[in-house]
Design a protein around this motif. Structure first.
Motif, PDB file in Angstrom:
ATOM      1  N   LYS A  98       0.831  -1.205   0.000  1.00 33.36           N
ATOM      2  CA  LYS A  98       0.000   0.000   0.000  1.00 33.36           C
ATOM      3  C   LYS A  98       0.870   1.261   0.000  1.00 33.36           C
ATOM      4  O   LYS A  98       0.653   2.201  -0.768  1.00 33.36           O
ATOM      5  CB  LYS A  98      -0.928   0.004   1.214  1.00 33.36           C
ATOM      6  CG  LYS A  98      -1.827   1.241   1.297  1.00 33.36           C
ATOM      7  CD  LYS A  98      -2.743   1.165   2.506  1.00 33.36           C
ATOM      8  CE  LYS A  98      -3.613   2.402   2.627  1.00 33.36           C
ATOM      9  NZ  LYS A  98      -4.503   2.590   1.461  1.00 33.36           N
ATOM     10  N   GLU A  99       1.880   1.251   0.869  1.00 34.25           N
ATOM     11  CA  GLU A  99       2.764   2.408   0.972  1.00 34.25           C
ATOM     12  C   GLU A  99       3.952   2.318   0.024  1.00 34.25           C
ATOM     13  O   GLU A  99       4.722   3.263  -0.104  1.00 34.25           O
ATOM     14  CB  GLU A  99       3.277   2.544   2.402  1.00 34.25           C
ATOM     15  CG  GLU A  99       2.184   2.811   3.420  1.00 34.25           C
ATOM     16  CD  GLU A  99       2.738   2.937   4.824  1.00 34.25           C
ATOM     17  OE1 GLU A  99       3.749   2.265   5.122  1.00 34.25           O
ATOM     18  OE2 GLU A  99       2.179   3.710   5.613  1.00 34.25           O
ATOM     19  N   GLN A 100       4.098   1.167  -0.633  1.00 35.84           N
ATOM     20  CA  GLN A 100       5.240   0.893  -1.504  1.00 35.84           C
ATOM     21  C   GLN A 100       6.558   1.118  -0.758  1.00 35.84           C
ATOM     22  O   GLN A 100       7.449   1.853  -1.207  1.00 35.84           O
ATOM     23  CB  GLN A 100       5.195   1.756  -2.762  1.00 35.84           C
ATOM     24  CG  GLN A 100       4.003   1.448  -3.664  1.00 35.84           C
ATOM     25  CD  GLN A 100       4.180   1.989  -5.060  1.00 35.84           C
ATOM     26  OE1 GLN A 100       5.243   1.841  -5.667  1.00 35.84           O
ATOM     27  NE2 GLN A 100       3.143   2.618  -5.594  1.00 35.84           N
ATOM     28  N   THR A 101       6.671   0.476   0.395  1.00 40.02           N
ATOM     29  CA  THR A 101       7.890   0.602   1.194  1.00 40.02           C
ATOM     30  C   THR A 101       8.412  -0.765   1.596  1.00 40.02           C
ATOM     31  O   THR A 101       7.648  -1.711   1.819  1.00 40.02           O
ATOM     32  CB  THR A 101       7.637   1.419   2.476  1.00 40.02           C
ATOM     33  OG1 THR A 101       6.558   0.822   3.215  1.00 40.02           O
ATOM     34  CG2 THR A 101       7.302   2.865   2.159  1.00 40.02           C
ATOM     35  N   ILE A 102       9.717  -0.847   1.666  1.00 42.26           N
ATOM     36  CA  ILE A 102      10.384  -2.029   2.206  1.00 42.26           C
ATOM     37  C   ILE A 102      11.569  -1.554   3.034  1.00 42.26           C
ATOM     38  O   ILE A 102      12.181  -0.525   2.718  1.00 42.26           O
ATOM     39  CB  ILE A 102      10.846  -2.986   1.086  1.00 42.26           C
ATOM     40  CG1 ILE A 102      11.424  -4.277   1.701  1.00 42.26           C
ATOM     41  CG2 ILE A 102      11.861  -2.316   0.153  1.00 42.26           C
ATOM     42  CD1 ILE A 102      11.632  -5.380   0.699  1.00 42.26           C
ATOM     43  N   ARG A 103      11.843  -2.253   4.108  1.00 38.57           N
ATOM     44  CA  ARG A 103      12.978  -1.910   4.959  1.00 38.57           C
ATOM     45  C   ARG A 103      13.786  -3.170   5.246  1.00 38.57           C
ATOM     46  O   ARG A 103      13.224  -4.248   5.426  1.00 38.57           O
ATOM     47  CB  ARG A 103      12.506  -1.295   6.285  1.00 38.57           C
ATOM     48  CG  ARG A 103      11.671  -0.037   6.129  1.00 38.57           C
ATOM     49  CD  ARG A 103      11.120   0.421   7.464  1.00 38.57           C
ATOM     50  NE  ARG A 103      10.073   1.439   7.281  1.00 38.57           N
ATOM     51  CZ  ARG A 103       9.031   1.571   8.073  1.00 38.57           C
ATOM     52  NH1 ARG A 103       8.861   0.754   9.109  1.00 38.57           N
ATOM     53  NH2 ARG A 103       8.125   2.513   7.829  1.00 38.57           N
ATOM     54  N   HIS A 104      15.087  -2.991   5.294  1.00 35.10           N
ATOM     55  CA  HIS A 104      15.999  -4.063   5.676  1.00 35.10           C
ATOM     56  C   HIS A 104      16.768  -3.609   6.905  1.00 35.10           C
ATOM     57  O   HIS A 104      17.020  -2.411   7.084  1.00 35.10           O
ATOM     58  CB  HIS A 104      17.012  -4.363   4.560  1.00 35.10           C
ATOM     59  CG  HIS A 104      16.415  -4.520   3.197  1.00 35.10           C
ATOM     60  ND1 HIS A 104      16.168  -3.445   2.359  1.00 35.10           N
ATOM     61  CD2 HIS A 104      16.015  -5.623   2.517  1.00 35.10           C
ATOM     62  CE1 HIS A 104      15.658  -3.880   1.222  1.00 35.10           C
ATOM     63  NE2 HIS A 104      15.545  -5.195   1.293  1.00 35.10           N
ATOM     64  N   ALA A 105      17.162  -4.561   7.736  1.00 35.44           N
ATOM     65  CA  ALA A 105      18.028  -4.262   8.871  1.00 35.44           C
ATOM     66  C   ALA A 105      19.063  -5.366   8.969  1.00 35.44           C
ATOM     67  O   ALA A 105      18.768  -6.538   8.673  1.00 35.44           O
ATOM     68  CB  ALA A 105      17.226  -4.171  10.175  1.00 35.44           C
ATOM     69  N   TRP A 106      20.280  -5.001   9.352  1.00 36.48           N
ATOM     70  CA  TRP A 106      21.313  -6.020   9.470  1.00 36.48           C
ATOM     71  C   TRP A 106      22.346  -5.613  10.513  1.00 36.48           C
ATOM     72  O   TRP A 106      22.486  -4.443  10.871  1.00 36.48           O
ATOM     73  CB  TRP A 106      21.975  -6.327   8.130  1.00 36.48           C
ATOM     74  CG  TRP A 106      22.645  -5.210   7.377  1.00 36.48           C
ATOM     75  CD1 TRP A 106      23.988  -4.993   7.241  1.00 36.48           C
ATOM     76  CD2 TRP A 106      22.018  -4.177   6.604  1.00 36.48           C
ATOM     77  NE1 TRP A 106      24.226  -3.898   6.449  1.00 36.48           N
ATOM     78  CE2 TRP A 106      23.040  -3.386   6.034  1.00 36.48           C
ATOM     79  CE3 TRP A 106      20.684  -3.835   6.334  1.00 36.48           C
ATOM     80  CZ2 TRP A 106      22.776  -2.281   5.231  1.00 36.48           C
ATOM     81  CZ3 TRP A 106      20.424  -2.738   5.523  1.00 36.48           C
ATOM     82  CH2 TRP A 106      21.456  -1.976   4.975  1.00 36.48           C
ATOM     83  N   VAL A 107      23.040  -6.622  11.024  1.00 34.89           N
ATOM     84  CA  VAL A 107      24.056  -6.408  12.046  1.00 34.89           C
ATOM     85  C   VAL A 107      25.226  -7.341  11.750  1.00 34.89           C
ATOM     86  O   VAL A 107      25.029  -8.489  11.345  1.00 34.89           O
ATOM     87  CB  VAL A 107      23.488  -6.671  13.467  1.00 34.89           C
ATOM     88  CG1 VAL A 107      22.993  -8.099  13.612  1.00 34.89           C
ATOM     89  CG2 VAL A 107      24.519  -6.346  14.540  1.00 34.89           C
ATOM     90  N   ALA A 108      26.441  -6.821  11.918  1.00 36.90           N
ATOM     91  CA  ALA A 108      27.654  -7.605  11.680  1.00 36.90           C
ATOM     92  C   ALA A 108      28.572  -7.473  12.884  1.00 36.90           C
ATOM     93  O   ALA A 108      28.682  -6.397  13.475  1.00 36.90           O
ATOM     94  CB  ALA A 108      28.363  -7.116  10.414  1.00 36.90           C
ATOM     95  N   GLN A 109      29.224  -8.564  13.206  1.00 41.44           N
ATOM     96  CA  GLN A 109      30.192  -8.571  14.303  1.00 41.44           C
ATOM     97  C   GLN A 109      31.518  -9.075  13.779  1.00 41.44           C
ATOM     98  O   GLN A 109      31.589 -10.135  13.139  1.00 41.44           O
ATOM     99  CB  GLN A 109      29.692  -9.466  15.440  1.00 41.44           C
ATOM    100  CG  GLN A 109      28.385  -8.991  16.068  1.00 41.44           C
ATOM    101  CD  GLN A 109      27.777 -10.033  16.987  1.00 41.44           C
ATOM    102  OE1 GLN A 109      27.504 -11.159  16.570  1.00 41.44           O
ATOM    103  NE2 GLN A 109      27.558  -9.661  18.231  1.00 41.44           N
ATOM    104  N   GLY A 110      32.576  -8.284  14.008  1.00 41.80           N
ATOM    105  CA  GLY A 110      33.906  -8.654  13.548  1.00 41.80           C
ATOM    106  C   GLY A 110      34.911  -8.590  14.679  1.00 41.80           C
ATOM    107  O   GLY A 110      34.552  -8.546  15.860  1.00 41.80           O
ATOM    108  N   ALA A 111      36.179  -8.552  14.308  1.00 42.90           N
ATOM    109  CA  ALA A 111      37.267  -8.548  15.283  1.00 42.90           C
ATOM    110  C   ALA A 111      37.434  -7.149  15.875  1.00 42.90           C
ATOM    111  O   ALA A 111      38.150  -6.315  15.332  1.00 42.90           O
ATOM    112  CB  ALA A 111      38.559  -9.005  14.614  1.00 42.90           C
ATOM    113  N   GLY A 112      36.736  -6.889  16.975  1.00 41.77           N
ATOM    114  CA  GLY A 112      36.867  -5.616  17.655  1.00 41.77           C
ATOM    115  C   GLY A 112      35.917  -4.545  17.171  1.00 41.77           C
ATOM    116  O   GLY A 112      36.116  -3.359  17.472  1.00 41.77           O
ATOM    117  N   TRP A 113      34.859  -4.914  16.454  1.00 40.03           N
ATOM    118  CA  TRP A 113      33.911  -3.914  15.960  1.00 40.03           C
ATOM    119  C   TRP A 113      32.546  -4.546  15.732  1.00 40.03           C
ATOM    120  O   TRP A 113      32.413  -5.760  15.568  1.00 40.03           O
ATOM    121  CB  TRP A 113      34.408  -3.279  14.656  1.00 40.03           C
ATOM    122  CG  TRP A 113      34.713  -4.273  13.570  1.00 40.03           C
ATOM    123  CD1 TRP A 113      35.912  -4.871  13.314  1.00 40.03           C
ATOM    124  CD2 TRP A 113      33.788  -4.819  12.621  1.00 40.03           C
ATOM    125  NE1 TRP A 113      35.797  -5.757  12.252  1.00 40.03           N
ATOM    126  CE2 TRP A 113      34.510  -5.735  11.810  1.00 40.03           C
ATOM    127  CE3 TRP A 113      32.433  -4.616  12.362  1.00 40.03           C
ATOM    128  CZ2 TRP A 113      33.914  -6.448  10.769  1.00 40.03           C
ATOM    129  CZ3 TRP A 113      31.831  -5.329  11.329  1.00 40.03           C
ATOM    130  CH2 TRP A 113      32.572  -6.240  10.549  1.00 40.03           C
TER     131      TRP A 113
END
Length: 376
Positions: A98-113
């Protein structure tokens, strides 16, 4: 303003065998830059340079003009690279026809960050070109407490009325730190009045990027700092006052491919082994039959399966303004979704995914086991 497009009516040959979700997680290809940044002193030019290189590096993937597939609501994708100490999780957290919207979310974990990101892309048709307003924000936090943030500017796909399509990026990536100097990476393209040509200097090279360091106020120039120069489809160098160049990031050559022209990292994103297949949730992008069909060159099957999945998603969501809550991410508190996309992170990881992956108990974790069933 142009007509907004949600599901682009393109022939299947224009698509890549990746989803939009996978494309976003592809930004972690050069996560080694963040590993190196974690070892640099907090608040240093060295760390800001490496973060700026990382911020630019994902643009190398946009040299491909194919379009990724629309993810299903609740679709997930993960990357686990033990040798790098890297793990990444993404989810399509919101879809509204209806609103023509999409959202993505993501998270990454690395060496010290840790990297946290979300977006709400908007595609607008302007007659002769498409404007891609990504509304994409990355925030990177290092173990010592320093944090960086930036949003990605607008991209433009031109040449729609000819066979010579051209993708350009405009504006600047403004990388900001809580402790040290920031960096403004500005995109330049050749043109009659572009860049230094208008001031009597040389014209910008193709896909050129120039970077300058700014002080803690985010505005004033940082005296004595090196310049950053490069091209988003090639790489980035740091240039000292005496002309000495130090490479920050270099794009790896795309793997040979007759159909997709994807680099080695992207080409591995759909890889499946028996052990991986057993570990993945039923919502993972690697289980999508339409993407798999396109990767195998079965174009008619890919088109038919893609249509089935998108039609089923539209029927499920109907005319609702919103969509069911995401499984692994949640809004960042009251009013988070009212904040301007791209200027603030709006979602955060709830936890529990990696524990469910280790146990294989996806049903007990409340995961939708029939997300791709319409294509069966």
């Amino acid at each position: 303003p142009g007509k907004q497009l949600f599901v682009l009516p393109l022939p299947i040959g224009f698509y890549l065998p990746l989803t939009e979700l996978q494309f976003r997680l592809e930004e972690l290809e050069y996560s080694s830059l963040l590993d190196a940044a974690a070892l640099a002193p907090p608040g240093s030019i060295e760390r800001s340079t490496l973060v700026a290189g990382f911020a630019l590096s994902h643009y190398g993937a946009t040299i491909r003009l194919g379009k990724p597939f629309l993810p299903m609501h609740g679709e997930t994708f993960d990357i686990v690279l033990p040798a790098r100490g890297l793990r990444v999780l993404g989810e399509a957290v919101h879809t509204s026809f209806k609103e023509q919207t999409i959202r993505h979310a993501w998270v990454a974990q690395g060496a010290g960050w840790t990297l946290e990101a979300d977006d709400e892309p908007v595609v607008a048709f302007k007659g002769t070109h498409l404007d891609f307003h990504l509304n994409w924000r990355d925030e990177i936090t290092f173990a010592d407490g320093e944090a960086f943030s930036y949003r990605k500017p607008t991209s433009v796909l031109g040449g729609l009325l000819s066979s010579r399509h051209k993708l350009t990026h405009s504006g600047a990536i403004r990388v900001r730190s809580t402790l040290g100097p920031g960096v403004d990476l500005t995109f330049h393209e050749p043109g009659l009045l572009s860049g230094r040509l208008a001031r009597g200097g040389r014209a910008p090279a193709r896909h050129e990027v120039r970077g300058a360091f700014v002080g803690a106020d985010g505005v004033s120039a940082l005296g004595g700092a090196p310049a950053l120069e490069g091209a988003w489809h090639l790489g980035l160098d740091s240039v000292a006052a005496d002309g000495t160049r130090t490479n920050v990031w270099t794009l790896e050559n795309p793997a040979p491919s007759e159909r997709h022209d994807m680099g080695a990292f992207a080409a591995r994103l759909n890889g499946l082994t028996p052990d991986l297949l057993a570990a993945l949730p039923p919502t993972d992008s690697r289980r999508r039959p339409d993407v798999r069909a396109l990767e195998e060159g079965r174009y008619e099957d890919a088109y038919a399966l893609k249509a089935k999945l998108e039609n089923a998603l539209a029927a499920k969501l109907g005319s609702a303004r919103g969509s069911p809550p995401a499984r692994w991410f949640e809004p960042r508190g009251e009013g988070a979704l009212d904040r301007l996309a791209g200027d603030h992170l709006r979602y955060r990881y709830k936890g529990g995914y990696w524990e469910a992956r280790a146990s294989g108990e996806w049903g007990a974790a409340g995961v939708d086991g029939a997300i791709f069933s319409a294509a069966e």
